[in-house]
Design an enzyme around this catalytic site. Structure first.
Site, PDB file in Angstrom:
ATOM      1  N   PRO A 159      -6.321   0.107  17.786  1.00  0.00           N
ATOM      2  CA  PRO A 159      -5.897  -0.193  16.621  1.00  0.00           C
ATOM      3  C   PRO A 159      -5.961   0.804  15.461  1.00  0.00           C
ATOM      4  O   PRO A 159      -5.274   0.441  14.528  1.00  0.00           O
ATOM      5  CB  PRO A 159      -6.732  -1.334  16.339  1.00  0.00           C
ATOM      6  CG  PRO A 159      -7.960  -1.209  17.224  1.00  0.00           C
ATOM      7  CD  PRO A 159      -7.414  -0.397  18.180  1.00  0.00           C
ATOM      8  N   TYR A 203      -9.978   5.478   6.385  1.00  0.00           N
ATOM      9  CA  TYR A 203     -10.306   5.753   7.684  1.00  0.00           C
ATOM     10  C   TYR A 203     -11.196   6.765   7.540  1.00  0.00           C
ATOM     11  O   TYR A 203     -11.107   7.941   7.016  1.00  0.00           O
ATOM     12  CB  TYR A 203      -9.066   6.398   8.346  1.00  0.00           C
ATOM     13  CG  TYR A 203      -7.945   5.309   8.837  1.00  0.00           C
ATOM     14  CD1 TYR A 203      -7.074   4.510   7.767  1.00  0.00           C
ATOM     15  CD2 TYR A 203      -7.976   4.626   9.975  1.00  0.00           C
ATOM     16  CE1 TYR A 203      -6.202   3.839   8.160  1.00  0.00           C
ATOM     17  CE2 TYR A 203      -7.229   3.552  10.606  1.00  0.00           C
ATOM     18  CZ  TYR A 203      -5.994   3.402   9.459  1.00  0.00           C
ATOM     19  OH  TYR A 203      -5.295   2.381   9.788  1.00  0.00           O
ATOM     20  N   TYR A 233       2.779   6.532  10.333  1.00  0.00           N
ATOM     21  CA  TYR A 233       2.088   5.164   9.871  1.00  0.00           C
ATOM     22  C   TYR A 233       3.190   4.160   9.372  1.00  0.00           C
ATOM     23  O   TYR A 233       2.993   2.969   9.478  1.00  0.00           O
ATOM     24  CB  TYR A 233       0.889   5.793   8.960  1.00  0.00           C
ATOM     25  CG  TYR A 233       0.081   4.738   8.724  1.00  0.00           C
ATOM     26  CD1 TYR A 233      -1.522   4.725   9.318  1.00  0.00           C
ATOM     27  CD2 TYR A 233       0.249   3.439   7.971  1.00  0.00           C
ATOM     28  CE1 TYR A 233      -2.040   3.637   9.076  1.00  0.00           C
ATOM     29  CE2 TYR A 233      -0.974   2.642   7.746  1.00  0.00           C
ATOM     30  CZ  TYR A 233      -2.054   2.820   8.617  1.00  0.00           C
ATOM     31  OH  TYR A 233      -3.108   1.728   8.187  1.00  0.00           O
ATOM     32  N   HIS A 242       0.792  -1.265   0.055  1.00  0.00           N
ATOM     33  CA  HIS A 242      -0.179  -0.051  -0.018  1.00  0.00           C
ATOM     34  C   HIS A 242       0.813   1.296  -0.159  1.00  0.00           C
ATOM     35  O   HIS A 242       1.734   1.327   0.738  1.00  0.00           O
ATOM     36  CB  HIS A 242      -1.143  -0.082   1.155  1.00  0.00           C
ATOM     37  CG  HIS A 242      -2.197  -0.984   1.001  1.00  0.00           C
ATOM     38  ND1 HIS A 242      -3.265  -0.368   0.840  1.00  0.00           N
ATOM     39  CD2 HIS A 242      -2.044  -2.379   1.125  1.00  0.00           C
ATOM     40  CE1 HIS A 242      -4.299  -1.595   0.583  1.00  0.00           C
ATOM     41  NE2 HIS A 242      -3.316  -2.596   0.782  1.00  0.00           N
TER      42      HIS A 242
HETATM   43  P1  RFL Z   1      -0.831 -12.042  21.467  1.00  0.00           P
HETATM   44  O1  RFL Z   1      -1.106 -12.120  19.893  1.00  0.00           O
HETATM   45  O2  RFL Z   1      -1.856 -11.397  22.318  1.00  0.00           O
HETATM   46  O3  RFL Z   1      -0.216 -13.318  21.797  1.00  0.00           O
HETATM   47  C1  RFL Z   1       0.177 -13.905  23.232  1.00  0.00           C
HETATM   48  C2  RFL Z   1      -0.088 -15.237  23.453  1.00  0.00           C
HETATM   49  O4  RFL Z   1       0.104 -15.658  24.768  1.00  0.00           O
HETATM   50  C3  RFL Z   1      -0.819 -16.717  24.906  1.00  0.00           C
HETATM   51  N1  RFL Z   1      -0.897 -16.647  26.617  1.00  0.00           N
HETATM   52  C4  RFL Z   1      -0.266 -17.382  27.272  1.00  0.00           C
HETATM   53  N2  RFL Z   1       0.432 -18.689  27.040  1.00  0.00           N
HETATM   54  C5  RFL Z   1       0.688 -19.441  28.248  1.00  0.00           C
HETATM   55  N3  RFL Z   1       0.231 -19.114  29.531  1.00  0.00           N
HETATM   56  C6  RFL Z   1      -0.286 -18.149  29.585  1.00  0.00           C
HETATM   57  N4  RFL Z   1      -0.685 -17.970  31.164  1.00  0.00           N
HETATM   58  C7  RFL Z   1      -0.754 -17.223  28.724  1.00  0.00           C
HETATM   59  N5  RFL Z   1      -1.754 -16.154  28.553  1.00  0.00           N
HETATM   60  C8  RFL Z   1      -1.641 -15.714  27.307  1.00  0.00           C
HETATM   61  C9  RFL Z   1      -2.115 -16.328  24.175  1.00  0.00           C
HETATM   62  O5  RFL Z   1      -2.841 -17.413  23.952  1.00  0.00           O
HETATM   63  C10 RFL Z   1      -1.411 -15.778  22.861  1.00  0.00           C
HETATM   64  O6  RFL Z   1      -1.367 -16.934  21.966  1.00  0.00           O
HETATM   65  O7  RFL Z   1       0.484 -10.958  21.792  1.00  0.00           O
HETATM   66  P2  RFL Z   1       1.870 -10.689  20.820  1.00  0.00           P
HETATM   67  O8  RFL Z   1       2.424 -11.982  20.466  1.00  0.00           O
HETATM   68  O9  RFL Z   1       2.601  -9.678  21.814  1.00  0.00           O
HETATM   69  O10 RFL Z   1       1.435  -9.871  19.532  1.00  0.00           O
HETATM   70  C11 RFL Z   1       0.436  -8.648  19.617  1.00  0.00           C
HETATM   71  C12 RFL Z   1      -0.390  -8.702  18.617  1.00  0.00           C
HETATM   72  O11 RFL Z   1      -1.190  -9.816  18.439  1.00  0.00           O
HETATM   73  C13 RFL Z   1      -1.439  -7.484  18.577  1.00  0.00           C
HETATM   74  O12 RFL Z   1      -0.675  -6.267  18.890  1.00  0.00           O
HETATM   75  C14 RFL Z   1      -2.109  -6.961  17.173  1.00  0.00           C
HETATM   76  O13 RFL Z   1      -2.790  -8.048  16.777  1.00  0.00           O
HETATM   77  C15 RFL Z   1      -2.693  -5.512  17.358  1.00  0.00           C
HETATM   78  N6  RFL Z   1      -3.582  -5.212  16.285  1.00  0.00           N
HETATM   79  C16 RFL Z   1      -2.859  -4.660  15.192  1.00  0.00           C
HETATM   80  N7  RFL Z   1      -1.626  -4.646  15.151  1.00  0.00           N
HETATM   81  C17 RFL Z   1      -1.057  -4.132  14.295  1.00  0.00           C
HETATM   82  O14 RFL Z   1       0.325  -3.976  13.884  1.00  0.00           O
HETATM   83  N8  RFL Z   1      -1.775  -3.627  12.844  1.00  0.00           N
HETATM   84  C18 RFL Z   1      -3.021  -4.058  12.845  1.00  0.00           C
HETATM   85  O15 RFL Z   1      -3.497  -3.495  11.847  1.00  0.00           O
HETATM   86  C19 RFL Z   1      -3.635  -4.325  13.967  1.00  0.00           C
HETATM   87  N9  RFL Z   1      -4.826  -4.481  14.063  1.00  0.00           N
HETATM   88  C20 RFL Z   1      -4.940  -5.416  16.389  1.00  0.00           C
HETATM   89  C21 RFL Z   1      -5.486  -5.094  14.941  1.00  0.00           C
HETATM   90  C22 RFL Z   1      -5.570  -6.255  17.254  1.00  0.00           C
HETATM   91  C23 RFL Z   1      -7.016  -6.272  17.263  1.00  0.00           C
HETATM   92  N10 RFL Z   1      -7.524  -6.864  18.242  1.00  0.00           N
HETATM   93  C24 RFL Z   1      -8.810  -7.792  18.337  1.00  0.00           C
HETATM   94  C25 RFL Z   1      -6.925  -6.614  19.625  1.00  0.00           C
HETATM   95  C26 RFL Z   1      -6.925  -5.125  14.898  1.00  0.00           C
HETATM   96  C27 RFL Z   1      -7.856  -5.649  16.149  1.00  0.00           C
HETATM   97  C28 RFL Z   1      -9.142  -5.855  15.837  1.00  0.00           C
HETATM   98  C1  PHB Z   2      -6.878  -4.397   9.330  1.00  0.00           C
HETATM   99  O1  PHB Z   2      -6.815  -4.584   8.084  1.00  0.00           O
HETATM  100  O2  PHB Z   2      -7.438  -5.211  10.353  1.00  0.00           O
HETATM  101  C2  PHB Z   2      -6.779  -3.174  10.161  1.00  0.00           C
HETATM  102  C3  PHB Z   2      -6.001  -2.089   9.243  1.00  0.00           C
HETATM  103  C4  PHB Z   2      -5.744  -0.978   9.664  1.00  0.00           C
HETATM  104  C5  PHB Z   2      -5.998  -0.606  11.347  1.00  0.00           C
HETATM  105  C6  PHB Z   2      -6.417  -1.688  11.868  1.00  0.00           C
HETATM  106  C7  PHB Z   2      -6.750  -2.988  11.511  1.00  0.00           C
HETATM  107  O3  PHB Z   2      -5.700   0.581  11.742  1.00  0.00           O
END
Ligand code: RFL
Ligand code: PHB
Length: 410
Positions: free
Chosen positions: A311, A219, A403, A90
């Protein structure tokens, strides 16, 4: 290492399996898997302990946008091949307000930088496949995971698996276990400082088999609230709507979701929006959160275990990858050069980047959402700021630089 695994009696008369490794990693999310992979490529041994099943972790739909620095790190981990063929590059984003769309061109504004849309589910699968092929040790569905001894030079992780007790003895623990994990919670309250902001709204996210309305992410700030038009491929749309934090998902029928998305977009976009059956639907609360410091003796907090961003800026996964970058380099210096400088700086180096990403995520969230308590004056100044960001080079460049990802410090 005198042994890798052996069975020993415990004081209560039962037996426990003891495992030895260099780095004990809690959590097999993107942070834990990427750390294990980068260390393995440098000949450093680790064991990952995860409480969920592999299918659950791989199926969790979350992040979508990767910064160039994250792409580079995935390449370094030798798991970037599919990302380069299937990911969507992108060159900017669109901001929509007052019913009109405005392009922010990253390439022009940042000297050629871009971002990649490639789902976290795919990143996780690519890492797992590479780790499998290399015979990595990942324990899924581990129960009662605890971390201890991190103030000594013999930290350990305990867990139960299939009814049996296990203990991993290691040099360092990496707490990669997300916001709800056990690592951060094991630190006495007086040793950790928590900073938090909870927002008065949430995101309802859907995945639907319908082409994205635009090549770029949109957005949208509308009088009815925020909406985001993202994607996973040329035929899969990932869409989000601002909703109340306490709303029940059942209050959102498919019909209501599609109508609301169209209302929040410009006319041309709304005409292109083609409703399709939903493949996923969930509500995510929004918070900003930082734990300081990120090192406690011989335990390091990594990724969502130490920080959460709303997010809106797409920073969560990218910040997690940046922590992994700093920690993996620090551990390589420790084992290969007997140099602990980077380990000692880990917390400060990470936090400097984290706070800038926190500021950006908070700012973009504030700029794009409808705050229930906002006065007409605040609404007008919000629209004026959007006008500034989209009509001046200074405004647009600041958004673009943040970004695509700020430079690394170390
Ligand atoms: P995770 O992915 O939460 O993984 C942690 C793992 O630890 C396990 N766990 C345990 N294991 C053993 N013993 C325990 N007691 C435990 N407790 C927990 C869990 O089961 C899990 O598997 O953390 P990590 O690895 O630091 O990764 C972080 C990312 O997952 C998170 O920051 C992103 O998903 C955030 N996020 C986005 N980030 C971006 O950079 N770009 C995006 O576009 C973006 N969009 C988003 C997002 C997060 C979202 N949600 C649902 C929170 C969009 C959404 C909707
Ligand atoms: C996504 O594609 O899930 C997404 C993209 C941009 C954001 C958050 C989530 O800022």
């Amino acid at each position: 290492m005198l042994f890798r695994s052996k069975l020993i009696p415990t004081p209560n008369g039962t037996q426990a399996m003891i495992h030895k490794t260099q780095i004990g990693i809690v959590g097999a999310g993107p942070s834990g898997l990427l750390l294990s992979r980068l260390l393995a490529l440098q000949g450093i041994d680790s064991i990952v302990v995860e409480r969920q099943s592999r299918a659950y972790v791989e199926g969790r739909i979350r992040a979508g946008v990767l910064e160039q620095g994250t792409m580079d790190l995935l390449d370094e981990a030798q798991v970037g091949e599919r990302m380069h063929t299937e990911g969507l590059l992108h060159v900017g984003v669109d901001l929509c307000f007052n019913g009109k769309r405005h392009a922010i061109d990253f390439v022009d504004l940042t000297g050629g930088k871009t971002v990649m849309v490639y789902g976290q589910t795919e990143v996780t699968k690519d890492l797992n496949n590479a780790l499998d092929a290399a015979g990595a040790q990942i324990v899924y569905e581990a129960e009662a995971v605890t971390v201890d001894g991190f103030d000594s030079d013999q930290p350990f992780i305990r867990y139960r698996k299939d009814g049996e007790a296990h203990e991993i003895q290691c040099d360092y623990i990496a707490g990669c276990d997300g916001f709800h994990g056990v690592s951060r919670r094991s630190i006495p309250a007086e040793r950790i400082q928590l900073f938090e902001r909870v927002y008065p709204f949430a995101w309802l996210g859907i995945l639907a088999e319908t082409p994205p309305v635009s090549d770029e992410l949109i957005y949208a700030n509308s009088d009815r609230g925020f909406a985001l038009f993202s994607m996973r491929s040329k035929t899969l749309s990932r869409l989000y709507i601002q909703c109340a934090p306490d709303e029940e998902i059942d209050e959102w029928s498919d019909e209501r979701i599609w109508e609301e998305l169209a209302h929040r977009l410009d006319e041309e976009g709304a005409n292109k929006l083609t409703p399709a059956p939903l493949l996923e639907k969930s509500i995510t609360p929004m918070r900003s959160f930082v734990a300081e410091p990120m090192r406690f003796g011989n335990m390091f907090l990594v990724g969502d275990a130490a920080h959460i961003v709303p997010p809106t800026g797409a920073k969560g996964l990218n910040l997690a990858a940046a922590d992994v970058r700093y920690l993996s380099r620090a551990l390589v210096d420790h084992y290969k050069k007997a140099d602990d400088g980077r380990l000692d700086r880990y917390s400060d180096t990470c936090l400097r980047r984290i706070w800038k990403a926190q500021r950006f995520s908070w700012w973009l969230t504030t700029l794009m959402h409808r705050f229930p308590e906002a006065s007409p004056f605040e609404r007008r100044t919000q629209l004026a700021e959007l006008d500034f960001v989209t009509s001046t080079e200074t405004g647009a460049r600041s958004l673009a630089e943040n970004y695509v990802g700020l430079p690394f410090d170390d």
